[in-house]
Design an enzyme around this catalytic site. Structure first.
Site, PDB file in Angstrom:
ATOM      1  N   GLU A 102      37.941  51.457   4.529  1.00 30.59           N
ATOM      2  CA  GLU A 102      39.255  50.976   4.849  1.00 30.59           C
ATOM      3  C   GLU A 102      39.148  49.403   4.868  1.00 30.59           C
ATOM      4  O   GLU A 102      38.218  49.257   5.146  1.00 30.59           O
ATOM      5  CB  GLU A 102      39.880  51.340   6.197  1.00 30.59           C
ATOM      6  CG  GLU A 102      40.729  52.672   6.335  1.00 30.59           C
ATOM      7  CD  GLU A 102      39.782  53.772   6.843  1.00 30.59           C
ATOM      8  OE1 GLU A 102      40.333  55.026   6.767  1.00 30.59           O
ATOM      9  OE2 GLU A 102      38.794  53.456   7.278  1.00 30.59           O
ATOM     10  N   THR A 103      40.234  48.870   4.420  1.00 31.84           N
ATOM     11  CA  THR A 103      40.562  47.476   4.618  1.00 31.84           C
ATOM     12  C   THR A 103      41.453  46.889   5.216  1.00 31.84           C
ATOM     13  O   THR A 103      42.683  47.586   5.048  1.00 31.84           O
ATOM     14  CB  THR A 103      40.293  46.754   3.053  1.00 31.84           C
ATOM     15  OG1 THR A 103      39.213  46.928   2.393  1.00 31.84           O
ATOM     16  CG2 THR A 103      40.628  45.234   3.265  1.00 31.84           C
TER      17      THR A 103
END
Length: 279
Positions: free
Chosen positions: A48-49
């Site tokens: 995830e970002t």
């Protein structure tokens, strides 16, 4: 317009650098398009970002949008703790000194300090039965036998996840899924109990090939779902510790505690990278 924006990369659900689940956090993300956010999430190639934005709800301290390499999520656990850590590290000041209020796709999520750790209030979990024909196709792809599965359910607290309770942590650890085949089926999380006296109470793994993540190192949303599901009828105690990432050389630790009103999902966060990113 290209701007220099504050950037953090942190390791979540571990007190030991490089042994948890890394998260990239972009501060001051206003002005970035959905396409730019998705492109950066693909470039970082992390599970995830997170992109921090001003809140649109007056009760929130900040807003976060969470992207995997395969798309956007309404909620995820390790981005919640990691984003909160990065927001505080960059000078964020919550309205309430006792907790931070995060706004994301599922609404408002409270985050509090538990000593040196952060813990988020788990959103409600919807529990639904799993189609028997899907399980028949899934078991051989995972490499699990029907008699090793104690329970199965669809669990939703934002992301929808198929969960299997297996007969032991040893069964969880020996799985070697066919990720190519799993990509055509579903995301699936598995959990099994360790023997008494071990450091951790359960072992967890999460296979998410459909969203571009063959195996996630540590998954806060899944652990929150599993906690609500397995605590509900006493299959797990109201306080326990989950290990995740063992088969990936990680040492993820998730600390769950139901205080009678709220299920808190906690973990350590370690800062690794701090600087700016040009977007």
């Amino acid at each position: 317009m290209t701007l220099l924006r504050k950037f953090h990369q942190v390791d979540v659900f571990t007190a030991r650098p490089l042994r948890g689940n890394p998260l990239a956090v972009v501060h001051d993300a206003s002005g970035l398009s959905d396409g730019q956010m998705a492109e950066l999430a693909g470039w970082t190639n992390l599970s995830e970002t997170a992109f921090l934005l001003p809140p649109t709800d007056p009760a929130a301290d900040y807003r976060v949008r969470i992207f995997t390499p395969g798309g956007e999520l309404p909620f995820a656990g390790h981005p919640t703790l990691g984003s909160c850590f990065a927001w505080l590290a960059a000078g964020g000041t919550p309205r309430d000194a006792a907790q931070v209020v995060q706004q994301c796709g599922v609404g408002l999520v409270n985050v509090r300090r538990e000593g040196e750790r952060l813990a988020f209030a788990a959103p409600p979990t919807r529990v639904e039965p799993v189609e028997s024909d899907l399980l028949d196709r899934l078991y051989p792809v995972l490499g699990v036998k029907a008699h090793e599965v104690r329970a199965a359910a669809w669990l939703t607290n934002g992301p929808r996840q198929l969960a299997l309770e297996l007969d032991s942590a040893a069964t969880v650890l020996r799985l070697q899924p066919d990720h190519a085949a799993l990509k055509t089926l579903t995301k699936v999380g598995v959990v099994g109990r360790h023997a008494k006296g071990q450091e951790c109470d359960v072992e967890v793994r999460f296979f998410a090939a459909p969203i571009g993540i063959p195996e996630d190192p540590v998954t806060g949303s899944l652990n929150a779902n599993l906690g609500r599901w397995l605590m509900a009828d006493g299959r797990l105690p109201r306080r326990y510790t989950a290990a995740q990432g063992s088969c990936m050389g990680r040492a993820g630790r998730v600390y769950l505690h139901d205080d009678g009103q709220t299920l808190w999902v906690g973990g350590d966060v370690v800062p690794l990278v701090e600087g700016t990113i040009q977007l």
